[in-house]
Design a protein around this motif. Structure first.
Motif, PDB file in Angstrom:
ATOM      1  N   TRP A   1       7.883   1.796   5.121  1.00 48.86           N
ATOM      2  CA  TRP A   1       9.096   2.462   4.610  1.00 48.86           C
ATOM      3  C   TRP A   1       8.689   3.864   4.159  1.00 48.86           C
ATOM      4  O   TRP A   1       7.822   4.005   3.284  1.00 48.86           O
ATOM      5  CB  TRP A   1       9.686   1.654   3.459  1.00 48.86           C
ATOM      6  CG  TRP A   1      10.971   2.188   2.915  1.00 48.86           C
ATOM      7  CD1 TRP A   1      11.937   2.856   3.589  1.00 48.86           C
ATOM      8  CD2 TRP A   1      11.443   2.076   1.566  1.00 48.86           C
ATOM      9  NE1 TRP A   1      12.983   3.168   2.762  1.00 48.86           N
ATOM     10  CE2 TRP A   1      12.707   2.694   1.510  1.00 48.86           C
ATOM     11  CE3 TRP A   1      10.929   1.496   0.398  1.00 48.86           C
ATOM     12  CZ2 TRP A   1      13.457   2.774   0.338  1.00 48.86           C
ATOM     13  CZ3 TRP A   1      11.675   1.565  -0.763  1.00 48.86           C
ATOM     14  CH2 TRP A   1      12.928   2.194  -0.793  1.00 48.86           C
ATOM     15  N   THR A   2       9.291   4.868   4.758  1.00 47.30           N
ATOM     16  CA  THR A   2       8.948   6.246   4.413  1.00 47.30           C
ATOM     17  C   THR A   2      10.046   6.869   3.557  1.00 47.30           C
ATOM     18  O   THR A   2      11.223   6.848   3.929  1.00 47.30           O
ATOM     19  CB  THR A   2       8.742   7.086   5.699  1.00 47.30           C
ATOM     20  OG1 THR A   2       7.754   6.433   6.503  1.00 47.30           O
ATOM     21  CG2 THR A   2       8.251   8.492   5.367  1.00 47.30           C
TER      22      THR A   2
ATOM     23  N   GLU B   1       3.681   0.546   2.687  1.00 52.17           N
ATOM     24  CA  GLU B   1       3.466  -0.585   3.595  1.00 52.17           C
ATOM     25  C   GLU B   1       3.869  -1.839   2.843  1.00 52.17           C
ATOM     26  O   GLU B   1       3.197  -2.241   1.889  1.00 52.17           O
ATOM     27  CB  GLU B   1       1.999  -0.666   4.015  1.00 52.17           C
ATOM     28  CG  GLU B   1       1.598   0.404   5.009  1.00 52.17           C
ATOM     29  CD  GLU B   1       0.123   0.297   5.364  1.00 52.17           C
ATOM     30  OE1 GLU B   1      -0.371  -0.809   5.618  1.00 52.17           O
ATOM     31  OE2 GLU B   1      -0.543   1.358   5.350  1.00 52.17           O
ATOM     32  N   LEU B   2       4.978  -2.422   3.262  1.00 53.92           N
ATOM     33  CA  LEU B   2       5.548  -3.551   2.519  1.00 53.92           C
ATOM     34  C   LEU B   2       5.288  -4.877   3.219  1.00 53.92           C
ATOM     35  O   LEU B   2       5.421  -4.987   4.443  1.00 53.92           O
ATOM     36  CB  LEU B   2       7.060  -3.365   2.376  1.00 53.92           C
ATOM     37  CG  LEU B   2       7.541  -2.116   1.624  1.00 53.92           C
ATOM     38  CD1 LEU B   2       9.052  -1.939   1.813  1.00 53.92           C
ATOM     39  CD2 LEU B   2       7.198  -2.220   0.155  1.00 53.92           C
ATOM     40  N   ALA B   3       4.940  -5.869   2.419  1.00 55.84           N
ATOM     41  CA  ALA B   3       4.870  -7.239   2.937  1.00 55.84           C
ATOM     42  C   ALA B   3       6.303  -7.777   2.993  1.00 55.84           C
ATOM     43  O   ALA B   3       7.205  -7.215   2.355  1.00 55.84           O
ATOM     44  CB  ALA B   3       4.015  -8.086   2.013  1.00 55.84           C
TER      45      ALA B   3
ATOM     46  N   LYS C   1       0.870  -1.189   0.000  1.00 57.49           N
ATOM     47  CA  LYS C   1       0.000   0.000   0.000  1.00 57.49           C
ATOM     48  C   LYS C   1       0.895   1.223   0.000  1.00 57.49           C
ATOM     49  O   LYS C   1       1.963   1.217   0.616  1.00 57.49           O
ATOM     50  CB  LYS C   1      -0.874   0.016   1.252  1.00 57.49           C
ATOM     51  CG  LYS C   1      -2.109  -0.848   1.174  1.00 57.49           C
ATOM     52  CD  LYS C   1      -2.939  -0.626   2.424  1.00 57.49           C
ATOM     53  CE  LYS C   1      -4.155  -1.543   2.433  1.00 57.49           C
ATOM     54  NZ  LYS C   1      -4.895  -1.442   3.706  1.00 57.49           N
ATOM     55  N   ILE C   2       0.436   2.258  -0.659  1.00 55.91           N
ATOM     56  CA  ILE C   2       1.259   3.465  -0.707  1.00 55.91           C
ATOM     57  C   ILE C   2       0.379   4.674  -0.410  1.00 55.91           C
ATOM     58  O   ILE C   2      -0.772   4.742  -0.856  1.00 55.91           O
ATOM     59  CB  ILE C   2       1.987   3.583  -2.071  1.00 55.91           C
ATOM     60  CG1 ILE C   2       2.977   4.742  -2.076  1.00 55.91           C
ATOM     61  CG2 ILE C   2       1.028   3.692  -3.222  1.00 55.91           C
ATOM     62  CD1 ILE C   2       3.983   4.663  -3.212  1.00 55.91           C
TER      63      ILE C   2
ATOM     64  N   LYS D   1      18.905   1.633   5.157  1.00 58.54           N
ATOM     65  CA  LYS D   1      18.833   1.734   6.622  1.00 58.54           C
ATOM     66  C   LYS D   1      17.401   1.970   7.091  1.00 58.54           C
ATOM     67  O   LYS D   1      16.998   1.516   8.157  1.00 58.54           O
ATOM     68  CB  LYS D   1      19.725   2.883   7.112  1.00 58.54           C
ATOM     69  CG  LYS D   1      21.180   2.493   7.249  1.00 58.54           C
ATOM     70  CD  LYS D   1      21.988   3.639   7.825  1.00 58.54           C
ATOM     71  CE  LYS D   1      23.472   3.325   7.780  1.00 58.54           C
ATOM     72  NZ  LYS D   1      24.296   4.492   8.072  1.00 58.54           N
ATOM     73  N   SER D   2      16.638   2.731   6.304  1.00 60.96           N
ATOM     74  CA  SER D   2      15.279   3.091   6.740  1.00 60.96           C
ATOM     75  C   SER D   2      14.227   2.045   6.360  1.00 60.96           C
ATOM     76  O   SER D   2      13.083   2.131   6.792  1.00 60.96           O
ATOM     77  CB  SER D   2      14.889   4.459   6.164  1.00 60.96           C
ATOM     78  OG  SER D   2      14.806   4.388   4.752  1.00 60.96           O
ATOM     79  N   MET D   3      14.619   1.058   5.572  1.00 59.84           N
ATOM     80  CA  MET D   3      13.669   0.015   5.156  1.00 59.84           C
ATOM     81  C   MET D   3      13.423  -0.988   6.272  1.00 59.84           C
ATOM     82  O   MET D   3      14.270  -1.130   7.160  1.00 59.84           O
ATOM     83  CB  MET D   3      14.259  -0.781   3.979  1.00 59.84           C
ATOM     84  CG  MET D   3      14.182  -0.117   2.663  1.00 59.84           C
ATOM     85  SD  MET D   3      14.961  -1.193   1.432  1.00 59.84           S
ATOM     86  CE  MET D   3      13.630  -2.338   1.200  1.00 59.84           C
ATOM     87  N   PRO D   4      12.302  -1.701   6.200  1.00 59.47           N
ATOM     88  CA  PRO D   4      12.126  -2.818   7.148  1.00 59.47           C
ATOM     89  C   PRO D   4      13.262  -3.824   6.949  1.00 59.47           C
ATOM     90  O   PRO D   4      13.831  -3.909   5.860  1.00 59.47           O
ATOM     91  CB  PRO D   4      10.786  -3.433   6.725  1.00 59.47           C
ATOM     92  CG  PRO D   4      10.083  -2.393   5.931  1.00 59.47           C
ATOM     93  CD  PRO D   4      11.146  -1.569   5.291  1.00 59.47           C
ATOM     94  N   LYS D   5      13.578  -4.575   7.990  1.00 58.38           N
ATOM     95  CA  LYS D   5      14.653  -5.576   7.870  1.00 58.38           C
ATOM     96  C   LYS D   5      14.306  -6.562   6.762  1.00 58.38           C
ATOM     97  O   LYS D   5      13.127  -6.801   6.484  1.00 58.38           O
ATOM     98  CB  LYS D   5      14.816  -6.325   9.199  1.00 58.38           C
ATOM     99  CG  LYS D   5      15.523  -5.492  10.242  1.00 58.38           C
ATOM    100  CD  LYS D   5      15.705  -6.314  11.519  1.00 58.38           C
ATOM    101  CE  LYS D   5      16.351  -5.461  12.593  1.00 58.38           C
ATOM    102  NZ  LYS D   5      16.388  -6.162  13.890  1.00 58.38           N
TER     103      LYS D   5
END
Lengths: 163, 101
Positions: A99-100, A14-16, A2-3, A88-92
């Motif tokens: 992710w913003t 919003e990343l899976a 979702k964006i 660095k700002s992404m989910p692991k």
């Protein structure tokens, strides 16, 4: 995925889990490719990122042509810092999460994602027919992986532009 | 003011022509079709790099897509080089052509 648009004009994704894993893999691959000298890249990729087509005809030869290509490489090296920041700002890796992307990074992000699409297309010498969704369903092995990445990033770029 | 430095510029033979060429809008920036770049992305790049409004950017994008290429600017050599390089920075296939060619 979702964006949504943030108040400051950035994007919130919003990343899976598999999406964040794929995006991280893309950014890591790009980071390495951006640091590679144009002459050491896969020739098909080099032709898409640092193509010399038309330079000679425009009278850009010798040192001037070298400066032209170096300028294109410097721009991509300049995106390197942003790539590190984004990773660095992404989910692991493999984790779902948000992710913003700040507004000022959107242009560089889209150009980078587009570079990856060009890179993957160059690696497999993909043409118009190969890039049809039906062709992706029939493709196998590494070529299929490349096509999945190309279509996934196309979708992401479209979403960023539409918001 | 005898003996003082001359203030009138000297014209060096040959230089006059070079200058007029440099300032003449005699260079086309051509964008070529490719199968990878998205239409929406190309429109975005045209707006960002060339300052086109959305309508003009879409017209040129469609020209690229349907006719294989589009002349997106006719400019001085310096400015045409700048646009061509910027378009390549975004991954678009662009070249320079002299209008007399």
């Amino acid at each position: 995925m979702k964006i949504s648009k943030t108040k400051s004009g950035g994007r919130q994704l919003e990343l899976a889990g598999p999406e964040s894993a794929l995006l991280r893999q893309v950014l890591e691959g790009l980071s390495e490719a951006y640091q590679t000298a144009p002459g050491e890249l896969d020739p098909m990729v080099a032709n898409l990122w640092y193509g010399r087509g038309g330079l000679k005809e425009a009278g850009i030869r010798g040192e001037e042509a070298i400066h032209w290509i170096e300028g294109l490489h410097e721009v991509r090296l300049g995106r390197q810092a942003a790539l590190q920041r984004w990773m660095k700002s992404m989910p692991k890796a493999g984790h779902a999460g948000v992710w913003t992307i700040p507004h000022e990074d959107l242009e560089g992000l889209m150009a980078s994602l587009n570079d990856h699409r060009l890179r993957r297309a160059g690696e497999f010498d993909l043409g118009e027919r190969d890039l049809e969704v039906k062709a992706m369903e029939k493709a196998k092995g590494d070529k299929r992986v490349a096509l999945v990445e190309i279509h996934f990033l196309a979708w992401l770029i479209e979403l960023i532009l539409q918001e | 003011m005898q003996g003082g430095p001359s203030t009138s510029p000297e014209v060096i033979p040959g230089q006059e022509t070079d200058l007029s060429e440099a300032f003449a809008k005699g260079w086309r920036v051509v964008v070529w079709n490719d199968p990878v770049n998205l239409m929406s992305y190309v429109v975005f790049v045209f707006m960002r790099v060339l300052g086109f409004d959305e309508t003009k950017a879409k017209q040129h994008m469609l020209e690229v897509h349907e006719q294989g290429k589009s002349i997106v600017a006719v400019e001085t050599r310096e400015k045409a080089e700048f646009y061509c390089h910027r378009l390549q920075e975004f991954g678009l296939k662009s070249t320079l052509e002299a209008t007399a060619a």
